[in-house]
Design an enzyme around this catalytic site. Structure first.
Site, PDB file in Angstrom:
ATOM      1  N   GLN A   1       0.848  -1.201   0.000  1.00 28.79           N
ATOM      2  CA  GLN A   1       0.000   0.000   0.000  1.00 28.79           C
ATOM      3  C   GLN A   1       0.880   1.246   0.000  1.00 28.79           C
ATOM      4  O   GLN A   1       1.434   1.606   1.043  1.00 28.79           O
ATOM      5  CB  GLN A   1      -0.879  -0.038   1.261  1.00 28.79           C
ATOM      6  CG  GLN A   1      -1.794   1.154   1.438  1.00 28.79           C
ATOM      7  CD  GLN A   1      -2.344   1.220   2.863  1.00 28.79           C
ATOM      8  OE1 GLN A   1      -1.741   0.680   3.794  1.00 28.79           O
ATOM      9  NE2 GLN A   1      -3.465   1.884   3.029  1.00 28.79           N
TER      10      GLN A   1
ATOM     11  N   SER B   1       1.091   6.440   2.560  1.00 29.81           N
ATOM     12  CA  SER B   1       1.725   7.438   3.421  1.00 29.81           C
ATOM     13  C   SER B   1       2.996   8.002   2.806  1.00 29.81           C
ATOM     14  O   SER B   1       3.716   7.319   2.082  1.00 29.81           O
ATOM     15  CB  SER B   1       2.102   6.821   4.770  1.00 29.81           C
ATOM     16  OG  SER B   1       0.972   6.253   5.372  1.00 29.81           O
TER      17      SER B   1
ATOM     18  N   SER C   1       4.599  -1.190   4.356  1.00 32.00           N
ATOM     19  CA  SER C   1       4.798  -2.560   4.844  1.00 32.00           C
ATOM     20  C   SER C   1       4.978  -3.520   3.676  1.00 32.00           C
ATOM     21  O   SER C   1       4.207  -3.487   2.711  1.00 32.00           O
ATOM     22  CB  SER C   1       3.591  -3.013   5.672  1.00 32.00           C
ATOM     23  OG  SER C   1       3.387  -2.146   6.754  1.00 32.00           O
TER      24      SER C   1
ATOM     25  N   GLU D   1      -9.375  -1.537   5.176  1.00 33.68           N
ATOM     26  CA  GLU D   1      -8.196  -1.741   6.018  1.00 33.68           C
ATOM     27  C   GLU D   1      -8.609  -1.871   7.482  1.00 33.68           C
ATOM     28  O   GLU D   1      -8.174  -2.770   8.187  1.00 33.68           O
ATOM     29  CB  GLU D   1      -7.225  -0.572   5.857  1.00 33.68           C
ATOM     30  CG  GLU D   1      -6.060  -0.615   6.844  1.00 33.68           C
ATOM     31  CD  GLU D   1      -4.922   0.347   6.496  1.00 33.68           C
ATOM     32  OE1 GLU D   1      -5.138   1.267   5.683  1.00 33.68           O
ATOM     33  OE2 GLU D   1      -3.821   0.144   7.039  1.00 33.68           O
TER      34      GLU D   1
ATOM     35  N   GLU E   1      -5.592   8.647  17.718  1.00 36.83           N
ATOM     36  CA  GLU E   1      -6.254   9.960  17.719  1.00 36.83           C
ATOM     37  C   GLU E   1      -7.167  10.102  16.497  1.00 36.83           C
ATOM     38  O   GLU E   1      -8.280  10.633  16.602  1.00 36.83           O
ATOM     39  CB  GLU E   1      -5.201  11.079  17.727  1.00 36.83           C
ATOM     40  CG  GLU E   1      -4.414  11.187  19.033  1.00 36.83           C
ATOM     41  CD  GLU E   1      -3.380  10.077  19.237  1.00 36.83           C
ATOM     42  OE1 GLU E   1      -2.921   9.496  18.232  1.00 36.83           O
ATOM     43  OE2 GLU E   1      -3.044   9.772  20.403  1.00 36.83           O
TER      44      GLU E   1
END
Ligand SMILES: Cc1cc2nc3c(=O)[nH]c(=O)nc-3n(C[C@H](O)[C@H](O)[C@H](O)COP(=O)(O)OP(=O)(O)OC[C@H]3O[C@@H](n4cnc5c(N)ncnc54)[C@H](O)[C@@H]3O)c2cc1C
Lengths: 379, 398
Positions: B124, B127, B159, B242, B367
């Site tokens: 993926q 990020s 990952s 996910e 968060e």
């Protein structure tokens, strides 16, 4: 009442901080973390040269006789920079015990070297996982006559067990707990590294197969408990130093990292988290200051105050360390970034001289004793 | 309400167990190195008729129900062999799920059967250094060039990129549009010229994630998923999947706690007899059961055809922070011994204690998950946004 350090002590802090900033940067910590070195030899040698190792030891033994408060100041500064040296094992524990409990031969033999940092000491208590009562040690001492004993058993893990020249070992002598002073450079002592969570402060396993040793004065259970109380105060300062470093790293990151077009510190989730860390730290600091006063003045409240300082500092450091990691996001989960060093160190310092489960029991039993003596009207 | 297997479910369970027992021998204890075992296990499952259970048969699936898929995964877990399927969650639970829901017919036919057979591993590429929680802030640029797109930029924390054959990728195609409107989603062949994958060492020791650099990488327009500028919607599909896919794959460590508390001394008795330890164990167990039963309810909702919704975030949120505290308390019980790394089965404790750091971050931080629950489940007003309406290239970035 003066609930703070003196100007002289603060100027010692300033010197210590400047020295450590130039001699104990992250490379120093990582050099030990990433190698088989048991500690930073250069930093340790410098600490000896500056007189830190002898700061609370009497002049007669080569120390400067300054006192415990100076030691607290140094502990906090060393904790802040994650100093990778055997300072705590050698000074808070071994030197203290030898000073208080040793006979003349033992003090004159070991203290000058420990004060100078040319020898390293440690305290070997644990025999595997668990907070078993210290009195249940399986290691045994057998009298050899002439004040000598043979020690048999395995101690693990032992903080600084690989670096130490001398260990104070708890062992049973005809059913009672005694403390024994063992020169580790003898064939009846074997040492192995014990892999640990914080490899910047390596652990060892010490096996004794009839190692020759002497009893440390007449020290037993009471001497051990008192030594752990004193060390708890010093460790609390080290933990507070670490907690403050973790908090300030987190605050720094929260100011400078942007997401959604604003600094992440502007999100209340992060701001409140940091505020909670600070509040926890300040309670711990206050408990540590009170305990430092009790330690320096020799007040009887030390037993209670030391346990409070230890429990509160252990909690604050772990809180600050784990949330410091969290505030760093993905970077917090990398080896390269420093937050995990505090996560590891906080867990190590929580464990040395016993975890919170043990210290909670210690605290409550002391409070119960206090209650009982108040009821009986004894002072 | 009924938590028991029906007779048909019981028969399905027996068949799943028989299949797993017959084949697990060669896989027990295998690791993720090279993802070889992950591929082989997927191939074995497929050949035996137990792979991609809920997919249509046309794409290599079994057309099974969600409850059947749940039964199968329970059996894998009970047999101690679930690691390999769990490790394939990015490929199956995220990449394939997105292709299934948003891909073109040609993309489905090209990739899904191969994924089902264990021939394709995916990663993926979402990020970036300056965009994680704020995923719509990514900067990797894609520029149209004839039938291709030319992509340059940097991804991070990817990952298993070092094992992956393909990637799901989001890029910025219009820097002057508001941030969510200028994104486009692609399928990327990891062997394309211009790709560099560099492992990053994790705080827990291993190197499962990577930095990925893209330098003028060409991607055919036929690998685009969704419209140009509609990448955010497709990315949200991936993220929803996910959270459902990884919401329940982390261990709860209760069994470790139970075993250790019984064998560890505290004072002059086994720790488990101390009041505080008893409370810790009770809390831990209740929490574990809550998560398990929550996950069953979620599966049951899915089996009635509902999409995984934002409430799936609860599982991952609860698995992180709380477990980190429990694990710390457990290490605390080990006293000085808690600082030494245990080996054997007790070693899981230390690994989990370090790995849980990442669990609180990956797939949405604590968060962010709380924001999602607050805003999208509870309907609370969103935080005022300074970035949403601005052209992306005018958003403050520190
Ligand atoms: C083990 C692991 C595996 C990963 N695998 C992948 C992968 O395969 N592919 C991939 O694309 N990514 C992957 N990631 C990346 C992961 O998704 C991001 O790390 C995560 O989304 C956080 O982004 P960040 O690291 O940029 O942190 P930031 O977004 O910078 O967050 C820093 C801190 O700010 C907080 N914060 C940010 N915004 C807000 C807000 N609005 N309100 C309150 N707090 C806020 C965060 O919660 C965090 O505490 C992985 C991460 C980890 C740790």
């Amino acid at each position: 009442m003066r609930f703070d350090f003196t100007e002289d002590q603060e100027s010692l802090r300033g010197e210590a901080r400047r020295f450590l900033a130039s001699h104990c940067g992250r490379e120093t910590v990582r050099a030990v973390l990433d190698s088989d070195e048991p500690y930073s030899r250069e930093l340790w040698a410098e600490m000896g040269r500056l007189g830190w190792t002898g700061v609370a030891l009497p002049e007669a033994f080569g120390g400067s006789g300054a006192g415990y408060l100076e030691l607290c100041v140094l502990a906090e500064e060393m904790g802040r920079v994650l100093a990778p040296t055997p300072f705590s094992s050698s000074i808070y524990l071994a030197a203290e015990l030898i000073l208080r409990e040793g006979d003349d031969a033992q003090t004159t033999d070991w203290l000058p070297r420990l004060a100078a940092g040319t020898a390293i000491g440690t305290l070997a208590l644990a025999e595997g996982p668990g907070a078993a009562d210290w009195g249940l040690a399986r290691t045994r001492a057998t009298p050899l006559g002439g004040g000598h004993y043979a020690l048999t058993g395995v101690k693990q893990p032992v903080p600084d067990g690989l670096a130490a020249d001398v260990a104070i070992v708890s062992a049973r002598l005809s059913g009672e707990l005694g403390l024994f002073l063992v020169d580790l450079h003898q064939p009846e002592v074997t040492r192995h590294p014990e892999p640990g969570l914080d490899e910047s402060r390596p652990l060892g396993r010490l096996s004794f197969s009839g190692a020759r040793c002497a009893r440390l004065g007449s020290a037993g259970r009471a001497a051990l408990d008192a030594a752990l109380d004193r060390a708890a105060v010093l460790f609390a300062f080290e933990q507070i130093g670490g907690a403050e470093a973790a908090l300030s790293m987190a605050v720094g990151h929260a100011r400078q990292r942007f997401a959604f077009g604003r600094a992440i510190g502007s999100f209340q989730a992060i701001k409140h988290k940091l505020a909670d860390m600070y509040a926890e730290l300040e309670l711990a600091r206050s408990n540590a200051y009170f305990a430092a006063w009790a330690l320096a003045s020799g007040d009887a409240v030390l037993g209670e105050a030391a346990a409070c300082a230890r429990l509160s500092a252990s909690r604050a450091y772990f809180d600050c360390a784990k949330e410091c990691v969290q505030v760093h996001g993905g970077m917090g989960f990398t080896w390269e970034a420093d937050p995990h060093l505090h996560y590891r160190r906080a867990t190590l310092l929580n464990a040395v001289i016993g975890g919170q489960a043990r210290w909670r029991e210690v605290l409550v039993s002391r409070l119960q004793q206090k209650d009982a003596s108040a009821r009986e009207g004894t002072p | 309400m009924n938590f028991d297997d029906t007779p048909e479910e019981a028969a399905y369970r027996t068949a799943a167990r028989t299949f797993i027992e017959a084949h697990k021998g060669a896989f027990l204890g295998s690791d993720l190195a090279g993802f070889d075992a992950v591929r082989r296990w997927q191939a074995v499952r497929h050949a035996g008729g137990w792979g991609c259970l809920q997919w249509p048969k046309a794409y290599g699936g079994q057309g099974a129900s969600a409850v059947q898929a749940l039964i199968y995964s329970q059996e894998e877990e009970a047999a101690g062999i679930s690691l390999l399927s769990v490790a394939n969650a990015i490929t199956i639970g995220m990449a394939a799920a997105t292709i299934m829901q948003c891909g073109t017919q040609a993309q489905k036919e090209r990739h899904l059967p191969r994924i089902a057979r264990g021939e394709e591993i995916w990663c993926q590429l979402f990020s970036e250094p300056s965009a994680g929680s704020d995923l719509a802030g990514i900067r990797t640029r894609a520029v149209r060039d004839g039938d291709d797109w030319v992509v340059s930029g940097q991804k991070v924390w990817t990952s298993f990129a070092h094992y992956a054959d393909f990637a799901i990728l989001i890029t910025r195609t219009d820097p002057a549009a508001p941030k969510h409107a200028g994104l486009t989603y692609f399928l990327l062949d990891m062997t394309s010229p211009g790709m560099t994958v560099k492992p990053i060492r994790q705080a827990s020791g291993g190197s499962d994630f990577n930095e990925v650099f893209l330098e003028a990488v060409r991607i055919p327009d036929s690998n685009r998923v969704g419209e140009v500028g509609d990448g955010w919607r497709v990315a949200l599909t991936t993220l929803m999947n996910e959270r459902a896919a990884i919401g329940s794959i982390f261990p709860t460590n209760f069994d470790d706690a139970w075993r250790l508390a019984a064998q560890t001394p505290l004072g002059d008795r086994p720790a488990i007899e101390a009041g505080g330890v008893l409370q810790l164990l009770a809390d831990w167990y209740v929490w574990r059961q809550g998560l398990k039963n929550f996950s069953l309810r979620l599966q049951s909702a899915l089996s009635q055809g509902r999409m995984p919704g934002p409430e799936a975030s609860i599982g991952k949120l609860m698995l992180g922070a709380r477990r980190q505290l429990y694990l710390f308390e457990l290490l605390d019980l080990l006293d000085i011994g808690g600082a030494a790394l245990a080996s054997g089965e007790d070693g899981d404790i230390h690994f989990s204690f370090l790995r849980v750091i990442g669990n609180r971050l990956e797939g949405g931080t604590d968060e962010i998950l709380r924001n999602i629950i607050g805003e999208r489940v509870l309907g609370l007003p969103p935080e005022p946004r300074v970035d949403k309406a601005l052209p992306f290239n005018e958003v403050p970035s520190g």
